[in-house]
Design a protein around this motif. Structure first.
Motif, mmCIF file in Angstrom:
data_model
loop_
_atom_site.group_PDB
_atom_site.id
_atom_site.type_symbol
_atom_site.label_atom_id
_atom_site.label_comp_id
_atom_site.label_asym_id
_atom_site.label_seq_id
_atom_site.Cartn_x
_atom_site.Cartn_y
_atom_site.Cartn_z
ATOM 1 N N LYS A 132 -5.761 -18.746 -0.544
ATOM 2 C CA LYS A 132 -5.305 -17.373 -0.728
ATOM 3 C C LYS A 132 -6.199 -16.452 0.090
ATOM 4 C CE LYS A 132 -4.433 -13.897 -4.260
ATOM 5 N NZ LYS A 132 -4.451 -13.587 -5.683
ATOM 6 N N PHE A 133 -5.596 -15.564 0.842
ATOM 7 C CA PHE A 133 -6.326 -14.605 1.668
ATOM 8 C C PHE A 133 -5.998 -13.217 1.154
ATOM 9 C CE2 PHE A 133 -7.034 -11.850 5.286
ATOM 10 C CZ PHE A 133 -8.220 -12.350 5.820
ATOM 11 N N GLU A 134 -7.017 -12.410 0.933
ATOM 12 C CA GLU A 134 -6.830 -11.031 0.486
ATOM 13 C C GLU A 134 -7.499 -10.077 1.455
ATOM 14 O OE1 GLU A 134 -8.297 -10.498 -3.503
ATOM 15 O OE2 GLU A 134 -6.423 -11.218 -4.357
ATOM 16 N N GLY A 135 -6.927 -8.916 1.580
ATOM 17 C CA GLY A 135 -7.511 -7.895 2.432
ATOM 18 C C GLY A 135 -6.997 -6.522 2.044
ATOM 19 N N GLU A 136 -7.682 -5.520 2.537
ATOM 20 C CA GLU A 136 -7.347 -4.134 2.220
ATOM 21 C C GLU A 136 -6.571 -3.486 3.360
ATOM 22 O OE1 GLU A 136 -8.132 -3.127 -0.852
ATOM 23 O OE2 GLU A 136 -9.131 -5.051 -1.108
ATOM 24 N N ILE A 137 -5.552 -2.743 3.000
ATOM 25 C CA ILE A 137 -4.839 -1.896 3.949
ATOM 26 C C ILE A 137 -4.802 -0.491 3.357
ATOM 27 C CG2 ILE A 137 -3.409 -3.711 4.960
ATOM 28 C CD1 ILE A 137 -1.074 -2.707 3.155
ATOM 29 N N LEU A 138 -4.514 0.473 4.187
ATOM 30 C CA LEU A 138 -4.292 1.842 3.732
ATOM 31 C C LEU A 138 -2.800 2.114 3.826
ATOM 32 C CD1 LEU A 138 -7.233 3.635 5.569
ATOM 33 C CD2 LEU A 138 -7.116 2.985 3.157
ATOM 34 N N VAL A 139 -2.263 2.714 2.774
ATOM 35 C CA VAL A 139 -0.833 3.030 2.749
ATOM 36 C C VAL A 139 -0.678 4.542 2.643
ATOM 37 C CG1 VAL A 139 1.352 2.715 1.536
ATOM 38 C CG2 VAL A 139 -0.292 0.828 1.644
ATOM 39 N N LYS A 140 0.058 5.091 3.578
ATOM 40 C CA LYS A 140 0.288 6.537 3.600
ATOM 41 C C LYS A 140 1.406 6.907 2.635
ATOM 42 C CE LYS A 140 1.316 10.341 6.762
ATOM 43 N NZ LYS A 140 1.690 10.677 8.147
ATOM 44 N N ARG A 141 1.163 7.932 1.847
ATOM 45 C CA ARG A 141 2.199 8.486 0.976
ATOM 46 C C ARG A 141 3.083 9.346 1.870
ATOM 47 N NH1 ARG A 141 4.280 8.416 -3.936
ATOM 48 N NH2 ARG A 141 4.555 10.372 -5.012
ATOM 49 N N LEU A 142 4.278 8.858 2.151
ATOM 50 C CA LEU A 142 5.169 9.496 3.113
ATOM 51 C C LEU A 142 5.935 10.674 2.523
ATOM 52 C CD1 LEU A 142 6.720 6.255 4.659
ATOM 53 C CD2 LEU A 142 4.871 7.649 5.618
ATOM 54 N N SER A 143 6.187 11.659 3.373
ATOM 55 C CA SER A 143 7.088 12.746 2.985
ATOM 56 C C SER A 143 8.520 12.233 3.106
ATOM 57 C CB SER A 143 6.898 13.957 3.911
ATOM 58 O OG SER A 143 7.401 13.667 5.205
#
Length: 147
Positions: free
Chosen positions: A35-46
Motif C-alpha cells: 500500500k502506498f500513501e501520499g498527500e495531495i492538495l485539493v482545491k475547493r472549486l467555484s
C-alpha cells in the motif's frame, strides 16, 4: 443553530472555502504490491471552475465530452502538488497514471467539493430540517392482518 450574518459575495466565498487548498491522503497499491500513501492538495472549486474544467480538453462540442474526460478535467482543475503547482501540468497527463490512482484522487476531490451533494443532504437530515416528512414516509403501514 448557525449564526445569521449579512452575506456578501466575499463572505460567502470565504465561508464556503472557495479557492482553498485542502490536504488529503490518497492511497493505492504500489509497484511492489505494498500500500502506498501520499498527500495531495485539493482545491475547493467555484461553480464556474467546475463548469469551465471541461474546457481544458479544447473540445469543439462540449456536449460530446465523455464521462472519463469530465472526471479527468475535475482532477486537472482541482489536484495540486503544492500551493502554486498543479499535480498534472497538462490535462493529457491525467491519463499517465493508473485507474486506481485516478479513483483515489477522484474520491479526494469529491470529498472536498461534494459535487454529488452528499454532505449537504446528510447535513439536512442531521439538522432535523426535514425529519418530520421523512419520519412519516418511513413509518410502516399499520394495516390490520386478516384473521
Amino acid at each position: 443553530m448557525a449564526k445569521k450574518n449579512k452575506l456578501t459575495l466575499a463572505s460567502v466565498r470565504k465561508a464556503a472555502g472557495v479557492g482553498v487548498l485542502v490536504e488529503r491522503t490518497i492511497s493505492f497499491v504500489g509497484n511492489d504490491g505494498e500500500k502506498f500513501e501520499g498527500e495531495i492538495l485539493v482545491k475547493r472549486l467555484s461553480h464556474q471552475e467546475r463548469l469551465e474544467a471541461i474546457d481544458a480538453w479544447g473540445l469543439e462540442d462540449k456536449s460530446k465530452a465523455t464521462v472519463d474526460q469530465y472526471s479527468k478535467a475535475m482532477l486537472f482543475a482541482a489536484v495540486y502538488s503544492s500551493e502554486d503547482e498543479k499535480f498534472f501540468s497538462v490535462i493529457e497527463d491525467t491519463g499517465l497514471v493508473n485507474s486506481e490512482i485516478i479513483a483515489s484522487m477522484s474520491e479526494a476531490v469529491e470529498d472536498v467539493n461534494d459535487f454529488m451533494g452528499k454532505k449537504w443532504i446528510l447535513n439536512q437530515k442531521n439538522s432535523g430540517a426535514s425529519s418530520s416528512s421523512t419520519e412519516s414516509a418511513e413509518e410502516p403501514s399499520k394495516k390490520q392482518k386478516p384473521e
